[in-house]
Design a protein around this motif. Structure first.
Motif, PDB file in Angstrom:
ATOM      1  N   ALA A  26      99.973 -61.496  -5.962  1.00 49.68           N
ATOM      2  CA  ALA A  26     101.324 -61.675  -5.434  1.00 49.68           C
ATOM      3  C   ALA A  26     102.224 -60.473  -5.713  1.00 49.68           C
ATOM      4  N   GLY A  27     101.704 -59.515  -6.467  1.00 47.61           N
ATOM      5  CA  GLY A  27     102.464 -58.287  -6.725  1.00 47.61           C
ATOM      6  C   GLY A  27     103.499 -58.444  -7.814  1.00 47.61           C
ATOM      7  N   PHE A  52      90.200 -53.008 -15.275  1.00 46.71           N
ATOM      8  CA  PHE A  52      91.164 -52.066 -14.696  1.00 46.71           C
ATOM      9  C   PHE A  52      91.457 -50.913 -15.663  1.00 46.71           C
ATOM     10  N   LYS A  53      91.573 -51.225 -16.967  1.00 48.87           N
ATOM     11  CA  LYS A  53      91.798 -50.163 -17.958  1.00 48.87           C
ATOM     12  C   LYS A  53      90.631 -49.190 -17.983  1.00 48.87           C
ATOM     13  N   GLU A  70      97.360 -52.652  -7.272  1.00 51.82           N
ATOM     14  CA  GLU A  70      97.089 -51.533  -8.168  1.00 51.82           C
ATOM     15  C   GLU A  70      95.625 -51.123  -8.124  1.00 51.82           C
ATOM     16  N   THR A  71      94.733 -52.104  -8.017  1.00 53.47           N
ATOM     17  CA  THR A  71      93.303 -51.793  -7.922  1.00 53.47           C
ATOM     18  C   THR A  71      92.983 -51.095  -6.609  1.00 53.47           C
ATOM     19  N   ASP A 124     101.905 -54.453  -3.293  1.00 54.49           N
ATOM     20  CA  ASP A 124     102.656 -54.524  -4.558  1.00 54.49           C
ATOM     21  C   ASP A 124     103.690 -53.398  -4.589  1.00 54.49           C
ATOM     22  N   MET A 125     104.765 -53.585  -3.840  1.00 53.93           N
ATOM     23  CA  MET A 125     105.804 -52.563  -3.703  1.00 53.93           C
ATOM     24  C   MET A 125     106.580 -52.339  -5.003  1.00 53.93           C
TER      25      MET A 125
END
Length: 357
Positions: free
Chosen positions: A18-19, A32-33, A63-64, A94-95
C-alpha cells in the motif's frame, strides 16, 4: 459485516504494497536489506534473485521494484528501458518512499541527467530530511553542476547531523570558500578548531593538521590586506606545520605584498637551499625580490621575470651578476641557474643584432 470491513481496513493499513513506507514482514525485510548490500557490492545477479523472492509475495512493493530496476540497469546495458520501467512502476506504487525517490535519482545520475537527479534527491529528502546518504549524493551533484549556494546549504545540513566529523566541517568551509566568502570559511575552521580538546591529535604536528593550517593561510591570503595576518598565523602554527616548503612559500608571498624585499629574498634563498633550484616559480619570486617589483603570478613552466617582463640594462646586469657569481657558486649543478643567465645574454645579443641591422 462491520467486523469484516474493519478487518479489511486493518489489512490494507498493514499491507506493504500500500506504500507510504509500510514495513515488509521480517523475512522479506531481511531479504530487502541483503538486496541493498548485494547491489552495493555489485553482486547484481544475486540481488535480482533476492528482489524476485520479495516480489513473488508482494508483486507491487514499490521499493523492491525500484531496487530491482536499478540492479537491472547495471547488470545489463541492453535492459536500460526495462530498468527505467521498473523504477517508475516502483515510484508510482510508493510515492512517499524516500528509497524510491533516491533510486530514481540514482538512475538519472547514471544516465547523466543530473538536473533531474537533483530534483529526485530533493524529493527524497522531503520524505527523510536526515538521510545522510541522500544528502551526500545531492551535495556531490550540486558541486558537479556548480550549484555553489545549494552545495553550501546541503553541507550545512550534513554538518548539523554529524558535527563531530572533521570532513564535514572542512567540506562546509570549502563551500564558503568557493562562494568567495573567505571570512565565512575562516569562521567555520576556527569554530571547528575551538571544539577540539587540548592535546587532541588534530592539534599535533601531523600531516592533516598541517594541511588545515596551510589552508587557513590560503584563505587569509585571499582576503584584502591579509598579508600581515598570514605572517602572524604562520608564526603561530609553525610547530604544527609539516610542509616546510609551503610554509616558506606563503611567507615569501606575504613579504612581497608588504614590499619587504630583503626578507622575501632571504626566504627564496632558503627555498633554493631546500632543493627547489629547478622550480622556476622560486626563481621568478627571487628575481622580483631582487628587483623590488611585485610578485604577480602565475608563472607557468619555465617562465620567470626574465622571460615575461621587459627589463632595463641595469636590471639585467644585476641579475646576471647574482646568477653568475653568488647562485652559480652555491648551486653549481643547477640547470636552471645555468640557463637563466644564458636567456639574459641571448636577449641582449638579439637586441644588439636588431639595433645593428
Amino acid at each position: 459485516s462491520t467486523n469484516n470491513n474493519a478487518a479489511l481496513a486493518s489489512n490494507a493499513a498493514n499491507n506493504p504494497q500500500a506504500g507510504q513506507g509500510r514495513p515488509l514482514p521480517k523475512k522479506e525485510g531481511d531479504l530487502f536489506k541483503n538486496l541493498v548490500k548485494l547491489y552495493e557490492s555489485k553482486q547484481y545477479k544475486k540481488a535480482m534473485k533476492h528482489a524476485d523472492l520479495i516480489l513473488k509475495k508482494f508483486p507491487q512493493h514499490g521499493e523492491t521494484l525500484a531496487m530491482k530496476g536499478l540492479t537491472v540497469y547495471y547488470f545489463s546495458a541492453e535492459k536500460k528501458e526495462e530498468a527505467h520501467d521498473l523504477v517508475k512502476l516502483g515510484l508510482r506504487n510508493d510515492m512517499r518512499s524516500h528509497v524510491c525517490w533516491h533510486v530514481y535519482g540514482l538512475l538519472h545520475r547514471a544516465d547523466r541527467n543530473y538536473l533531474e537527479a537533483i530534483k529526485a534527491y530533493k524529493q527524497a529528502l522531503r520524505m527523510d530530511g536526515d538521510n545522510l546518504q541522500i544528502l551526500r549524493d545531492l551535495s556531490l551533484l550540486q558541486i558537479q553542476m556548480r550549484d555553489l549556494s545549494g552545495f553550501s546549504v546541503t553541507r550545512n545540513s550534513i554538518l548539523s547531523l554529524k558535527p563531530t566529523s572533521q570532513q564535514h566541517w572542512l567540506a562546509f568551509a570549502l563551500s564558503k570558500h568557493l562562494q568567495g566568502d573567505f571570512d565565512g570559511a575562516l569562521q567555520v575552521i576556527d569554530i571547528y578548531l575551538s571544539t577540539l580538546a587540548e592535546g587532541s591529535p588534530e592539534l599535533e604536528r601531523q600531516y592533516q593538521p598541517s594541511e588545515l593550517q596551510m589552508y587557513k593561510a590560503l584563505l587569509l591570503l585571499n582576503k584584502k590586506g591579509g598579508a600581515q595576518a598570514v605572517l602572524d598565523h604562520l608564526d603561530a602554527c609553525q610547530s604544527i606545520v609539516v610542509d616546510r616548503g609551503s610554509w616558506l612559500w606563503y611567507r615569501m608571498q606575504c613579504y612581497s605584498l608588504l614590499e619587504q624585499w630583503e626578507d622575501a629574498r632571504k626566504v627564496c634563498l632558503l627555498l633554493l637551499q631546500r632543493g627547489a633550484t629547478e622550480d622556476y616559480r622560486v626563481h621568478a619570486a627571487y628575481q622580483c625580490a631582487v628587483l623590488e617589483i611585485p610578485f604577480v603570478g602565475p608563472y607557468m613552466g619555465m617562465d620567470t621575470v626574465v622571460t615575461t617582463q621587459v627589463l632595463t640594462k641595469d636590471q639585467k646586469d644585476l641579475l646576471l651578476q647574482l646568477y653568475r657569481n653568488d647562485l652559480r657558486e652555491e648551486f653549481p649543478r643547477s640547470a636552471a641557474i645555468t640557463r637563466i643567465p644564458l636567456t639574459l645574454l641571448l636577449d641582449e645579443a638579439e637586441a644588439e643584432q636588431t639595433n645593428g641591422a
